[in-house]
Design a protein around this motif. Sequence first.
Motif: not given
Length: 229
Positions: A43, A45, A69-70, A72, A107, A112-113, A134-137
Amino acid sequence: MEIHNRTNSAAFTFTLNINTSTWRVTVPRHNITINTGIAPVDQWYVEISMFQGFEALHAKAQLLETLKGTMLDVTREPILQWTIGKEISPQAILLHEHRIIKMRVTQSPCASDVAVMAPIFKPGGNTGIILSVTKSSFTSNDRWFNVTNALMGCPGINLVDLKLTNCHLFLLTNQGLYISQDLLSPVTGTLNFTLLVLPILAEMDYSSMTLWYSSQCVTNHMYFSGITF
């Protein structure tokens, strides 16, 4: 702005107009990585440091804030490339909301997103197995799938637990353990699943089991070869 993971990092500078309430920074993907093959990749960052002054390295420049933040890489994340069964409307899950007793979430080991969520339904009925990726939330914009037909299970099949690994999606049901095809294989259609047949487990109650997996982001050095900044 710095973008980094365990093996690489790159820094980019930009000018921010502090009189605006929103701002956008565009960094071409090839300035971060040139690889596009599907693979479990570390991932990324992001750290954005905002300075007030002539230059970030100027003696009079003042650090205002650092945002973290992250990021993707949706082009390479394995599970995001697949259709996992029959795609359904997010509203379809509302018809079965009253039968949900809990939710399971797993996950991606490397990002982890990215996650797969599945509602666990009360025993009985023919709800089948429904998943969301999902790819975010998890929102109403995420993709939902009915996986029941892809498993070719008997009527009354229900999900017990699930785990997403670097290369496979495991679905533990009340009728046995299903393993997806290699997520790194070429995408040619709907993701296929195979029932794992273990004679020693034939007489056991799957509904009382759980899946255990020590999550690790296992990547091969070949996936990082050729990366330039």
